[in-house]
Design a protein around this motif. Sequence first.
Motif, PDB file in Angstrom:
ATOM      1  N   ARG A  42       0.808  -1.217   0.000  1.00 20.14           N
ATOM      2  CA  ARG A  42       0.000   0.000   0.000  1.00 20.14           C
ATOM      3  C   ARG A  42       0.844   1.271   0.000  1.00 20.14           C
ATOM      4  O   ARG A  42       0.385   2.327  -0.418  1.00 20.14           O
ATOM      5  N   GLU A  43       2.094   1.165   0.499  1.00 21.31           N
ATOM      6  CA  GLU A  43       2.964   2.339   0.521  1.00 21.31           C
ATOM      7  C   GLU A  43       3.729   2.453  -0.798  1.00 21.31           C
ATOM      8  O   GLU A  43       3.740   1.537  -1.620  1.00 21.31           O
ATOM      9  N   SER A  44       4.412   3.581  -0.986  1.00 22.54           N
ATOM     10  CA  SER A  44       5.124   3.821  -2.240  1.00 22.54           C
ATOM     11  C   SER A  44       6.434   3.058  -2.330  1.00 22.54           C
ATOM     12  O   SER A  44       7.001   2.903  -3.406  1.00 22.54           O
ATOM     13  N   THR A  45       6.940   2.577  -1.192  1.00 23.37           N
ATOM     14  CA  THR A  45       8.181   1.800  -1.171  1.00 23.37           C
ATOM     15  C   THR A  45       7.982   0.533  -0.358  1.00 23.37           C
ATOM     16  O   THR A  45       7.088   0.459   0.491  1.00 23.37           O
ATOM     17  N   VAL A  46       8.841  -0.454  -0.593  1.00 21.58           N
ATOM     18  CA  VAL A  46       8.705  -1.753   0.066  1.00 21.58           C
ATOM     19  C   VAL A  46       9.341  -1.715   1.451  1.00 21.58           C
ATOM     20  O   VAL A  46      10.046  -0.782   1.818  1.00 21.58           O
ATOM     21  N   GLY A  47       9.105  -2.774   2.208  1.00 19.44           N
ATOM     22  CA  GLY A  47       9.734  -2.909   3.516  1.00 19.44           C
ATOM     23  C   GLY A  47       8.764  -3.005   4.666  1.00 19.44           C
ATOM     24  O   GLY A  47       9.108  -3.522   5.730  1.00 19.44           O
ATOM     25  N   GLY A  48       7.556  -2.478   4.482  1.00 19.17           N
ATOM     26  CA  GLY A  48       6.548  -2.570   5.532  1.00 19.17           C
ATOM     27  C   GLY A  48       6.880  -1.735   6.751  1.00 19.17           C
ATOM     28  O   GLY A  48       7.839  -0.965   6.792  1.00 19.17           O
ATOM     29  N   GLY A  49       6.060  -1.914   7.795  1.00 18.71           N
ATOM     30  CA  GLY A  49       6.234  -1.159   9.026  1.00 18.71           C
ATOM     31  C   GLY A  49       7.570  -1.411   9.682  1.00 18.71           C
ATOM     32  O   GLY A  49       8.140  -0.524  10.318  1.00 18.71           O
ATOM     33  N   CYS A  50       8.106  -2.636   9.540  1.00 19.05           N
ATOM     34  CA  CYS A  50       9.408  -2.974  10.130  1.00 19.05           C
ATOM     35  C   CYS A  50      10.485  -2.013   9.656  1.00 19.05           C
ATOM     36  O   CYS A  50      11.281  -1.501  10.452  1.00 19.05           O
TER      37      CYS A  50
END
Length: 471
Positions: A42-50
């Motif tokens: 859902r965000e513009s970049t990967v990686g998530g909340g972590c």
Amino acid sequence: MSKSNPRPVDHFDAIVIGSGPGGEGAAMGLTKAGKRVAVIERESTVGGGCTHWGTIPSKALRHTVSRIIEFNQSPIYTQNTKSIHSTFSQILSHADSVIGKQTRLRQGFYDRNQCTLLHGMAEFVDAHTLAVRHPDGSKEHYTADHFVIATGSRPYQPADVDFSHARIYDSDSILSLKHDPRHVIIYGAGVIGSEYASIFRGLGVKVDLINTRDRLLSFLDNEISDALSYHFWNSGVLIRNDETYERIEGTDDGVIVHLASGKKMKADCLLYANGRTGNTDTLNLGAVGLTPDSRGQLSVDDNYSTEVDHIYAVGDVIGYPSLASAAYDQGRVVAEAISQGNANARLIEHIPTGIYTIPEISSVGKTEQELTAEKVPYEVGRSQFKHLARAQIAGMDVGSLKILFHRDTREILGIHCFGERASEIIHIGQAIFEQKGAGNTIDYFVNTTFNYPTMAEAYRVAALNGLNRLF
């Protein structure tokens, strides 16, 4: 992508929702197994909340603060120069730099493995179809044979707390802190609250830590919990145990916390860090017959399959242990289950705990209170960091290592470490702890030869200390 001319529906072997550790682990395992995989983020970049709000930024902040403390406490550096003083907003730049590096690294994983990355909000339409609303407003449908829900969690926000107020933060929004508080109240003394208490206090900010329980981090061995409490007390953190708020009042220049006990506390800002909620509320899970619990979490079996066989869930959305390291391994198990029909891989029984306070805490295995309750005849071996040459050289006098072992078999039952680099030191003991049979005994640490001087030598000292208690 035009709204009037959507692309035809794309079909994948598996669609992973979320690109945090759990989603990444599943996606990489599936692509390497030859599956056609899409990851929806859902965000513009990967990686998530972590990567963006949790593990990476908080540990980067902690590292910077720890180095500032180390500099200011060393007579070598401060003899002819002034102490270093920094603010929370100033040290955020280091965290931003690390986040950028991590994001680029993780983006490369998807690119090299030819994994389709879709940015947008996902929701289920039916058991095999997802609708994805992209940032440009277009909406497209994608189908798959299998789905992996790896959407992570977010800070819990009770309805009676005004998080839109400029001085009330959660553990995500605190990373947008622009002013420099002189006094902060942290509500919630779990792992996140304790870590941020260390960070702010290390910067010279007055910290009041409100603990809703009777002791800090009660899942830890009592001695380790007590050591953290003492260290907080000694550094000036005020801990209020067994307290809950009645209401939280935002003011023009700060916040007032009205406690149920009748106390009032005032500070420049409040960090609310009491619980997290699984990110499942926007997925329209009702369309596939799944119902999360009150914390937004899903139930899974040993293969991390939900009540709907072809839909899996990993990471924070399934609850314990809610660790980035475990989430990645869970994703790998799911990849094996999908590609082979069943997974032989399993997470280890004793997952190490790493808490990045200042100093760090790390442990694996049983605590003293657990062994006592189970009536296991155990003994204790201890080593103090202040007695180790490497710790003296590095100025890391605060800390200790504790080994619990069976009196009769000498089997290692638990290892607990408090001090700088504890989360690294623990893995030496973990490697022996995980061995089967005669390989898992405290004698290993006595009979092996450690580099000298090292922090690893703490194991030999603790083992000898413990064996000396036997009779």
